[in-house]
Write an enzyme that holds these catalytic residues in place. Structure first.
Site, PDB file in Angstrom:
ATOM      1  CE1 TYR A  53      -3.934  -2.416   0.997  1.00  0.00           C
ATOM      2  CE2 TYR A  53      -2.090  -3.577   1.821  1.00  0.00           C
ATOM      3  CZ  TYR A  53      -3.384  -3.577   1.581  1.00  0.00           C
ATOM      4  OH  TYR A  53      -4.205  -4.515   1.651  1.00  0.00           O
ATOM      5  CD  GLU A  54      -1.217   4.156  -3.704  1.00  0.00           C
ATOM      6  OE1 GLU A  54      -1.803   3.323  -3.754  1.00  0.00           O
ATOM      7  OE2 GLU A  54      -1.224   5.505  -4.139  1.00  0.00           O
ATOM      8  CG  ASN A  55      -0.792   3.592   3.502  1.00  0.00           C
ATOM      9  OD1 ASN A  55      -0.241   2.441   3.302  1.00  0.00           O
ATOM     10  ND2 ASN A  55      -1.717   3.739   4.445  1.00  0.00           N
TER      11      ASN A  55
END
Lengths: 289, 308, 308, 289
Positions: D86-88
């Site tokens: 996930y990009e976070n």
């Protein structure tokens, strides 16, 4: 012989000297100063000189050996707000408890302010957020260029040294650099064979021409005195000598023609606070004994 | 369906993922967590023509060089951090003894950036470090160029380094290679990300659930790991925070022993060639000596609420 | 000698470090830890002509835009993550209502690299992302150039971004601004490193000794921090791992309320302009509602030995 | 109506159909299929189609909404070794427990495999270590280019959408991309106005010419069927339709001339295992109801 908070010469000066008649007293003072130069070790003088280069609140690449102790002394005396960075990713505000040989020794990692990776400390260095870095080297030249990679021995043999580590990075990117080194003719040379860590290069304007964004050596603290690079030509000049040394002696022990700065005088003895800090952080005199 | 375990013995991991002639990045935490157990196994398996990549290798690179395993060193500093010179390194460079050695000098930051470039999937990263230095002149992987943005200023392009294999320590790992780390990290995470294969040498192997209670410490991602080896004390004489402290005397003893090639070879026979594996090595070091290295300050982290 | 404390109230911090016309990076953790308390204070203090910098701002940027504080947005995504559109943002872009808005579109990776470039002290960082996109064509801070190493391949130079101020959350902080963080970090660490000033908004303020028991979690370095504000629940309605969960209904309610400018202004009056500070806001939200957001899974990290 | 492990149409086919005479049976089967197309929701069909795009052991940029559920379904069935990024900064092996609306919701962060910063997941993406990424968009064109930034409405008004987020990065750098979208003529267009996330650009060779190192969309899963981009010209062709849809109906609902791939047939119903996983991870039918 050392009492926490007061060196022997200090004690003599404070409690004995006032009770001695003047003419005899001046001889007595010479004797005390000579004693001081023996009593106050070269290691102590270097550590204290290095500590005084740290201003309060500064961010400092501390390095190992004497500068590590200098950082502890500065923190305990005039620079409680100084922060120490180490290339392996350690940020410390507390000086390490106990003797350490590497920057990753348990006591330097324990109770650190922050532990992360190398870029977390090299980033601030590159971004101009590090005020001061301490370096050592095998050789330093007239313009404060450092060699810790390989040196030519007399018979054209090359001696291979360990290399840069982070020294070149600090020399390129910190706002100021202070170098600590043994003072010998083969170490303080006219021109280094190999620039591991750029100083003022060939003098005024050289760093700009290379594209270096800031920095350059401000002081070279040796076993004999302090050389500064603040003249416009950026040539290192003798700015102070440790008591017990003479300007002539130092010039003779330098492998290049060394100029002497105006106002060159003796380095000041450790204050009681500085000596107390050294006694705390180097109780067995490993670095300063 | 269950997942295949990546747990293997250290000799299996070295045999499979450290082929002759490959490039190995290790000693990436700097002076902590140097995987000496792996180096000794590489020597025993006579892996030759290696390219060693690492920042401050302390005496690990020196041991591999003296054992004749190394063709090239790409490093920032090769020595004995506490004592100074690394004598095998010096003999190899100064006198081709026992064999010549190609040295590519980096700085800590440029080595970090070289691996970071590979980790970010780009051919290079820019920096201003090394400008004006002889390192820049001599290292073919550092190139001056003009910045494409701003005032065309001079920058150094640090070429990406893609090691064949990273050998790294983890405090705790699961069988999939997810590795929990603490203490200073050096260039470990970028070394893992940059390398084609990754060997994790764990102080403890634990169930995945244990790691999942604290994912912020799990910084070695299992999907990048090929082998997990459970080798307690694998980094002796270097320290592992919270597990054992530095065996300072060992570095002093090594310094003395390795002053001559003959002396080094006696050391090598005693501590590497004559012991079959790390368990035997630790036996030989002796429980008394190891016991003295156990931490005693008692400082632990506080638990934090990681759930929802 | 003791050190000066950086502890100030949130309104003091905003007054001092968020001048009119400055650039602010915030919402850097992504959908967690969005400092709504700071945004509300910025609105109350009528700080105008701001440049907002951030990746996924969720509804924080939308609130500031609707309140007329924003001249420019440099972001990757402006909306309501759960519900879709951010209506104030749309009105400003589509109809200059209540005022025009300059939008500079980034992608998550290029925004991360822009701050990372500043953190690494270089004018740009290279990437292959955005090649072929309209984002690359329209964003003046993304430039195609030829790689100086390898086969002169095409790369994108992401220009460094140096925000005037970063506003970031910390789970625990000391009075010097050293900040302990856990959960997903997004682009927080680079945002802190890239900015001229840093405001830390802490869920808990603790003695430095508490942080020193676990330095690996202390990733916001105090020497880069200018102000520390102790504001519990400062990120409501976004979640803070281990402290409170997401108030999903709040985002739904905001979505509905902000469909018209009139509706938004009523919302703004009720929740921002008519409350003097965050304590009053939380009172108005009500203890019942907050209580339901408290975590209940009970999952904590295990202590690790960080001493020697 | 659903029983874990067996859908109503499955149950009817298995237990009722064998007992019915042939001619009547074929009508009966049509009825069952129609029932299936009602019973098995479009959301379920999309999730199952997406799950089937994930191969075991793959590293996947999961995204939110339907793909999140698809990842959970794949992990529970044929791809237990898949890893979600996930990009976070979240890396997960366990599907999140319970319904989540954002990738930073408590359940997606709790018991993650690893939590760090964006570069720790974008780095592997850029380095070619991510196999698959899921994307959504407002518009997709013939060559799979995506627009999620701004679209022209009929009256020349521009509708501003939220923007790329990480979509452009994933579209540029993942080995494969799968797009999920509502199937409407205004969404499936000849050419997007704005390329937020590059697909195959203008067809064969375009990505290479741009300097993109790999990737491109492999499938577009819509509410009506599956479009694939594996033809040499990289034009998206209808490869499958969800039962209940027809090829003609889908072509009519597409805002460009859409070709039909050889062997285009119905998408397969969820298996018992797939349905069970959906029942587990979306018990109230929030995404698939």
């Amino acid at each position: 012989m050392r009492r926490p908070g007061l060196t022997l010469p200090d004690w003599l000066k404070r409690y004995v000297a006032p009770n001695i008649a003047r003419p005899f007293g001046s001889l007595y003072f010479e004797w005390v100063d000579e004693l001081a130069s023996r009593e106050i070790t070269v290691g102590t003088r270097m550590v204290v000189a290095a500590a005084r280069e740290i201003h309060d609140g500064e961010v400092v690449f501390v390095g190992m050996r004497l500068p590590l102790l200098a950082f502890a002394v500065a923190k305990s005396t005039h620079a409680p707000g100084a922060v120490g960075l180490y290339e392996n990713g350690v940020i410390r505000e507390l000086p390490a408890e106990g003797l350490i040989y590497t920057m990753a020794d348990g006591p330097n990692v324990s109770e650190a302010t922050s532990l992360s990776d190398m870029l977390s400390v090299m980033g601030p260095l590159a971004a101009g957020r590090v005020d001061l870095g301490f370096l050592g080297a095998a050789q330093v030249d007239k313009f404060g260029n450092l060699n810790s990679t390989h040196v030519k021995a007399g018979d054209d043999r090359v001696v291979r040294l360990p290399g840069s580590g982070g020294a070149c990075d600090i020399a390129c990117l910190a706002h100021r650099v202070v170098v600590l080194m043994k003072h010998e003719p083969t170490r303080l040379v006219e021109r280094v064979d190999y620039i591991t860590s750029p100083g003022w290069g060939a003098g005024t304007g050289w760093r700009d021409a290379q594209g270096l964004p800031r920095g350059g050596p401000s002081a070279l603290i040796t076993t004999r005195g302090v050389i500064r690079f603040d003249a416009p030509d950026r040539e290192g000049r003798l700015a102070a000598y440790h008591p017990g040394e003479t300007v002539e002696g130092i010039v003779a022990q330098t492998g290049r023609r060394m100029q002497v700065a105006d106002g060159c005088g003796p380095t000041a003895d450790p204050s009681a606070e500085e000596q107390a800090a050294i006694d705390t952080y180097d109780p067995e005199g490993f670095w300063t004994g | 369906m269950t997942l295949d375990s990546k747990l293997v013995t250290l000799d299996e991991a070295i045999a499979k993922f450290v082929p002759v002639g490959c490039s190995v990045v290790t000693g990436t935490y700097m002076e902590q967590k140097i995987p000496f157990a792996a180096a000794h196994e590489i020597i025993r398996q006579q892996k030759r023509d290696l390219t060693l990549i690492g920042p401050i290798s302390d005496i690990l690179f020196d041991q591999l060089i003296g054992a004749g395993c190394v063709e090239r060193v790409m490093a920032t500093w090769v020595g004995n951090v506490m004592m100074g010179s690394a004598y095998n390194f010096r003999r190899a460079v100064e006198k081709d003894d026992p064999m010549p050695l190609d040295v590519v000098d980096y700085t800590n930051f440029t080595m970090s950036l070289a691996l970071h470039a590979a980790a970010l999937g780009v051919p290079f990263l820019p920096t201003r470090s090394t400008l004006g230095s002889s390192i820049l002149e001599e290292n073919p992987h550092l190139l001056v160029f003009e910045s494409p943005v701003g005032d065309s200023e001079k920058l150094v392009a640090v070429e990406a380094l893609h090691p064949d294999v990273a050998i790294v320590h983890a405090c705790k790992a699961d069988a999939q290679g997810n590795g929990m780390v603490w203490g200073n990290l050096g260039i470990t995470l970028d070394a893992v990300a940059a390398s084609s294969s990754v060997i994790v040498i764990a102080e403890e192997v634990v169930p995945a659930e244990t790691l999942r209670r604290d994912p912020n410490r799990v910084l070695i991602p299992g999907f990048r790991v090929n082998a997990v080896c459970h080798v307690p004390w694998s980094c002796h004489p270097s320290p592992v925070q919270g597990y054992y402290n530095r065996d300072d005397a060992w570095f002093r003893e090594y310094h003395k022993a390795s002053k001559t090639l003959q002396g080094y070879r006696a050391w090598l026979k005693k501590w590497v060639l004559d012991v079959p594996d790390w368990v035997a090595y630790l036996d030989k070091v002796g429980p008394e000596r190891l016991k003295k290295l156990k931490p005693s300050s008692g400082i632990h982290s506080d638990p934090v609420y990681t759930g929802f």
